[in-house]
Enzyme design. Structure first.
Site, PDB file in Angstrom:
ATOM      1  N   ASN A 184       5.180   2.308   5.734  1.00 55.08           N
ATOM      2  CA  ASN A 184       4.783   1.770   4.417  1.00 55.08           C
ATOM      3  C   ASN A 184       4.322   0.319   4.566  1.00 55.08           C
ATOM      4  OD1 ASN A 184       4.417   1.161   1.740  1.00 55.08           O
ATOM      5  ND2 ASN A 184       6.346   2.081   1.052  1.00 55.08           N
ATOM      6  N   VAL A 241       4.687   0.780  -8.491  1.00 50.60           N
ATOM      7  CA  VAL A 241       3.638   0.337  -9.419  1.00 50.60           C
ATOM      8  C   VAL A 241       2.631   1.473  -9.555  1.00 50.60           C
ATOM      9  CG1 VAL A 241       1.731  -1.316  -9.704  1.00 50.60           C
ATOM     10  CG2 VAL A 241       3.957  -2.115  -8.876  1.00 50.60           C
ATOM     11  N   TYR A 297       7.314  -7.425   1.306  1.00 51.02           N
ATOM     12  CA  TYR A 297       8.666  -7.942   1.546  1.00 51.02           C
ATOM     13  C   TYR A 297       8.632  -9.130   2.510  1.00 51.02           C
ATOM     14  CZ  TYR A 297       9.892  -3.442  -0.543  1.00 51.02           C
ATOM     15  OH  TYR A 297       9.986  -2.364  -1.388  1.00 51.02           O
ATOM     16  N   GLU A 327      15.750  -0.714   2.239  1.00 49.03           N
ATOM     17  CA  GLU A 327      15.188   0.125   3.305  1.00 49.03           C
ATOM     18  C   GLU A 327      13.734   0.429   2.947  1.00 49.03           C
ATOM     19  OE1 GLU A 327      18.136   1.274   1.864  1.00 49.03           O
ATOM     20  OE2 GLU A 327      19.478   0.701   3.491  1.00 49.03           O
TER      21      GLU A 327
HETATM   22  C1  LIG Z   1       4.678  -1.304  -2.598  1.00 52.96           C
HETATM   23  C2  LIG Z   1       4.121  -1.519  -4.005  1.00 52.96           C
HETATM   24  C3  LIG Z   1       5.281  -1.578  -5.009  1.00 52.96           C
HETATM   25  C4  LIG Z   1       3.362  -2.855  -4.020  1.00 52.96           C
HETATM   26  O1  LIG Z   1       2.958  -3.094  -5.371  1.00 52.96           O
HETATM   27  P1  LIG Z   1       1.589  -3.836  -5.711  1.00 52.96           P
HETATM   28  O2  LIG Z   1       1.622  -4.184  -7.149  1.00 52.96           O
HETATM   29  O3  LIG Z   1       0.432  -3.046  -5.234  1.00 52.96           O
HETATM   30  O4  LIG Z   1       1.733  -5.129  -4.801  1.00 52.96           O
HETATM   31  P2  LIG Z   1       1.095  -6.567  -5.087  1.00 52.96           P
HETATM   32  O5  LIG Z   1      -0.249  -6.422  -5.712  1.00 52.96           O
HETATM   33  O6  LIG Z   1       2.101  -7.394  -5.795  1.00 52.96           O
HETATM   34  O7  LIG Z   1       0.875  -7.110  -3.616  1.00 52.96           O
HETATM   35  C5  LIG Z   1       1.860  -7.859  -2.997  1.00 52.96           C
HETATM   36  C6  LIG Z   1       1.591  -7.899  -1.506  1.00 52.96           C
HETATM   37  O8  LIG Z   1       1.841  -6.620  -0.939  1.00 52.96           O
HETATM   38  C7  LIG Z   1       0.937  -6.401   0.143  1.00 52.96           C
HETATM   39  N1  LIG Z   1       0.077  -5.260  -0.193  1.00 52.96           N
HETATM   40  C8  LIG Z   1       0.005  -4.635  -1.394  1.00 52.96           C
HETATM   41  N2  LIG Z   1      -0.862  -3.603  -1.298  1.00 52.96           N
HETATM   42  C9  LIG Z   1      -1.321  -3.587  -0.046  1.00 52.96           C
HETATM   43  C10 LIG Z   1      -2.209  -2.746   0.669  1.00 52.96           C
HETATM   44  N3  LIG Z   1      -2.827  -1.695   0.101  1.00 52.96           N
HETATM   45  N4  LIG Z   1      -2.419  -2.992   1.973  1.00 52.96           N
HETATM   46  C11 LIG Z   1      -1.812  -4.037   2.576  1.00 52.96           C
HETATM   47  N5  LIG Z   1      -0.965  -4.882   1.951  1.00 52.96           N
HETATM   48  C12 LIG Z   1      -0.725  -4.648   0.669  1.00 52.96           C
HETATM   49  C13 LIG Z   1       0.126  -7.673   0.290  1.00 52.96           C
HETATM   50  O9  LIG Z   1       0.845  -8.515   1.170  1.00 52.96           O
HETATM   51  C14 LIG Z   1       0.181  -8.219  -1.122  1.00 52.96           C
HETATM   52  O10 LIG Z   1      -0.024  -9.592  -1.176  1.00 52.96           O
HETATM   53  P3  LIG Z   1      -1.513 -10.192  -1.452  1.00 52.96           P
HETATM   54  O11 LIG Z   1      -2.001  -9.559  -2.705  1.00 52.96           O
HETATM   55  O12 LIG Z   1      -1.293 -11.645  -1.577  1.00 52.96           O
HETATM   56  O13 LIG Z   1      -2.319  -9.784  -0.274  1.00 52.96           O
HETATM   57  C15 LIG Z   1       3.107  -0.405  -4.381  1.00 52.96           C
HETATM   58  O14 LIG Z   1       2.180  -0.254  -3.334  1.00 52.96           O
HETATM   59  C16 LIG Z   1       3.738   0.942  -4.677  1.00 52.96           C
HETATM   60  O15 LIG Z   1       4.165   1.214  -5.805  1.00 52.96           O
HETATM   61  N6  LIG Z   1       3.814   1.838  -3.645  1.00 52.96           N
HETATM   62  C17 LIG Z   1       4.397   3.165  -3.813  1.00 52.96           C
HETATM   63  C18 LIG Z   1       5.909   3.106  -3.909  1.00 52.96           C
HETATM   64  C19 LIG Z   1       6.492   2.388  -2.712  1.00 52.96           C
HETATM   65  O16 LIG Z   1       6.088   2.612  -1.574  1.00 52.96           O
HETATM   66  N7  LIG Z   1       7.488   1.544  -2.982  1.00 52.96           N
HETATM   67  C20 LIG Z   1       8.183   0.787  -1.964  1.00 52.96           C
HETATM   68  C21 LIG Z   1       9.297   1.582  -1.417  1.00 52.96           C
HETATM   69  S1  LIG Z   1      10.276   0.630  -0.263  1.00 52.96           S
END
Ligand SMILES: CC(C)(COP(=O)(O)OP(=O)(O)OC[C@H]1O[C@@H](n2cnc3c(N)ncnc32)[C@H](O)[C@@H]1OP(=O)(O)O)[C@@H](O)C(=O)NCCC(=O)NCCS
Length: 170
Positions: free
Chosen positions: A131, A94, A138, A126
């Site tokens: 992270n 995202v 997840y 994975e």
């Molecule tokens: C991982 C990723 C896809 C999450 O996307 P996002 O849109 O920010 O996530 P969401 O807003 O849907 O949050 C979903 C849940 O993730 C967790 N979460 C998201 N950001 C977080 C943060 N900064 N710290 C802790 N938990 C977090 C929380 O449990 C959250 O639930 P909540 O909002 O009810 O607390 C995003 O951080 C990203 O793109 N990261 C870089 C790429 C990456 O690492 N991809 C995964 C590879 S396995």
């Protein structure tokens, strides 16, 4: 774990967090025309980004590729491959400005919902041990750790372990 589909989304339980807090976002299949935007996000999102060639290889029958769109802009994507009865979440990302708004969860739930409709049995993935955000996402969707792949990811000190996580659909 109950696999209800409520409000058009996949819910692991009644207390599962709500979906996106961004007005008017939607999910559609990713296209090759999206790749320049995908690459911009990929470079922002990952310390060891995929190449455009890797993404191009994902436009095949046994892949599901999803784009998250907000106001006509691509703000996220998810790449899933299907092998036998397993869906493998290969990449989800995202845009940094849109994180924490529920879009990652929305993409993940969409991928799970479609994999269930496609009659698959589970989703595996994975994730880097460091992270935290992804692991919390997840876990909150019902994934459980089923193993560790030592030094799976490139990293400064000889690589970083991956947690292998799985969500059984039944
Ligand atoms: C991982 C990723 C896809 C999450 O996307 P996002 O849109 O920010 O996530 P969401 O807003 O849907 O949050 C979903 C849940 O993730 C967790 N979460 C998201 N950001 C977080 C943060 N900064 N710290 C802790 N938990 C977090 C929380 O449990 C959250 O639930 P909540 O909002 O009810 O607390 C995003 O951080 C990203 O793109 N990261 C870089 C790429 C990456 O690492 N991809 C995964 C590879 S396995």
């Amino acid at each position: 774990m109950a696999n209800d589909k409520a409000d058009g989304g996949y819910m692991t339980d009644a207390k599962a967090p709500t979906l996106d807090r961004v007005d008017g976002s939607s999910i559609r299949p990713l296209t090759r025309e999206d790749l320049p935007c995908v690459m911009e996000l990929e470079l922002l999102g990952h310390s060891h980004p995929w190449t455009e060639g890797i993404f191009r290889d994902c436009f095949k029958d046994n892949y599901r590729v999803w784009a998250c769109i907000h106001k006509d802009e691509l703000v996220g994507y998810a790449i899933i491959s299907y092998q036998f009865d397993e869906a493998h979440l290969l990449n989800v990302c995202v845009h940094p400005s849109f994180r924490g708004m529920g879009l990652g969860r929305k993409l993940l739930r969409h991928a799970i919902t479609v994999a269930i409709e496609d009659d698959l049995a589970c989703m595996i993935l994975e994730v880097r041990k460091s992270n935290r955000a992804a692991i919390l996402l997840y876990r909150s969707e019902g994934f459980q750790q089923i193993g560790v792949r030592p030094k799976y990811y490139p990293g400064p000190s000889g690589g970083e372990d991956a947690r292998v996580m799985e969500l059984q659909f039944t």
